[in-house]
Scaffold this active site. Structure first.
Site, short mmCIF file in Angstrom:
data_model
loop_
_atom_site.label_atom_id
_atom_site.label_comp_id
_atom_site.label_asym_id
_atom_site.label_seq_id
_atom_site.Cartn_x
_atom_site.Cartn_y
_atom_site.Cartn_z
N GLU A 64 -5.74 -8.02 0.23
CA GLU A 64 -6.45 -7.74 1.47
C GLU A 64 -7.87 -7.32 1.12
O GLU A 64 -8.09 -6.64 0.12
CB GLU A 64 -5.80 -6.59 2.27
CG GLU A 64 -4.50 -6.92 2.95
CD GLU A 64 -3.97 -5.74 3.78
OE1 GLU A 64 -4.79 -4.93 4.28
OE2 GLU A 64 -2.74 -5.63 3.92
N GLU B 155 0.82 -1.22 0.00
CA GLU B 155 0.00 0.00 0.00
C GLU B 155 0.85 1.27 0.00
O GLU B 155 0.45 2.30 0.56
CB GLU B 155 -0.95 0.00 1.20
CG GLU B 155 -1.89 -1.19 1.22
CD GLU B 155 -2.77 -1.24 2.47
OE1 GLU B 155 -2.76 -0.28 3.26
OE2 GLU B 155 -3.46 -2.26 2.67
#
Length: 352
Positions: free
Chosen positions: A270, A178
């Site tokens: 995720e 991320e």
């Protein structure tokens, strides 16, 4: 077949790691064979209490195919404050039970933790807001103390990865995740230093430490942060839609397709609420696997202390649908991945 998928699901089972291990190659061959046809179910383990797998099994009668683990508490700046990393042992046990292993690393900053609880305490040291560690400055001078601390941390995690390698465990390895969001220190200074760190990490782990069991999963979530095809095996997206939103995330799947012209497997690395397999099929978003985050995303603790399915994000009926669906693969359906045939073995007519 959806137009955007034309030809993009045919991925060659080659790995970017030099001299990749046999088990890593077998896992990659399996992932490539499965990609576009079925999706592996996955679940992240909690850091402290870890009831997720048992809750899922009691509700569905099945375990996920992929177990998610984290080297968070193996970060040296956490260990020096008393943490004990336990996920390496958990991952070994998961593999021995027939599951696939994926690891991320919430890398606590090597130094310069602000340590002002609660939001900027040392335990949140992977967040940009909780450290003044400057990745750009650290990478500017490889003789600096800060650069040396980065190498120290990489060496520490390499030791854990070697334990997995020595057990014959291939790892879906997802570091520096991320990054484009900027909320983690490794992404706080923009793409250039983060890409440089990715390539250093790749070189240190694959060459210096000879970790041949890694399948490199890049999860930067923006094209400008892509480190290059020679450093990435699989592309991952992390997506957290609103509660009880069971969509395919086709927009993000298409976005991931655009990071490179080369065919790469794309995974939902995720998620909060589960994606609906029927919507995935209809929309043409065949994520290779998912990995639901831990805690309240899948379970809750009753007043009597028992852990049960938590329905805040995914209702029980969708959890059961997801694990029962013919498109999804659970742990009991996995082949023996130490014997899964490699392409050259098929060409030679070898049977396994």
């Amino acid at each position: 077949m959806n137009e955007h998928l034309q030809g993009r699901l045919n991925v060659e089972p080659t790995l970017v790691s030099p001299r990749a291990s046999e088990n890593a190659r077998r896992l990659m061959a399996y992932l490539c064979d499965l990609y576009g046809r079925r999706m592996l179910t996955g679940q992240q383990y909690g850091i402290d209490e870890t009831p997720e797998m048992d809750v899922i099994f009691r509700a569905t009668g099945k375990y996920p195919a992929v177990g998610g683990f984290d080297f968070m508490n193996d970060s040296p700046s956490r260990i020096e404050r008393g943490t004990v990393g336990t996920d390496t042992v958990r991952a070994i046990d998961w593999w021995r039970q027939g599951g696939i292993v994926t690891f991320c690393w919430h890398w606590n900053a090597p130094a310069d933790l602000i340590d002002e609880p609660p939001d900027r305490g040392w335990h949140r040291g992977f967040y940009t807001e909780a450290t003044t560690f400057d990745i750009e400055a650290a990478l500017r001078d490889d003789s600096s103390e800060a650069f040396g601390l980065l190498m120290r941390d990489i060496d520490a995690i390499a030791a854990r990865l070697k334990q997995l390698r020595d057990e014959g465990i291939p790892v879906l390895w997802r570091p520096l995740h991320e990054a484009s969001g900027g909320w983690f220190w490794w992404g706080a200074k923009g793409p250039e230093p983060c890409i440089k760190l990715w390539r250093i990490l790749f070189d240190q782990l694959t060459r210096k430490h000879a970790l041949d069991n890694l399948i490199w999963v890049w999860n930067g979530q923006h094209k400008d942060w892509y480190p290059g095809d020679a450093f990435v095996d699989i592309i991952g997206e992390d997506i957290y839609p609103p509660e009880r939103t069971y969509v395919s995330h086709i927009d993000r799947f298409k976005q991931a397709l655009g990071y490179t012209a080369k065919n790469k497997i794309i995974a939902l690395t995720e998620n909060g609420p589960l994606p609906d397999p029927d919507r995935m099929i209809a929309d043409g978003a065949p994520w290779a696997w998912n990995c639901t985050w831990y805690g309240s995303f899948v379970c809750e603790k009753r007043k009597d202390g028992a852990w049960v399915v938590g329905e805040q994000y995914t209702e029980r009926w969708m959890l059961k649908k997801f694990y029962d669906h013919p498109f999804t693969v659970t742990r009991d359906e996995l082949p023996d991945l130490t014997r899964y045939p490699l392409p050259e073995e098929r060409e030679n007519g070898e049977k396994r």
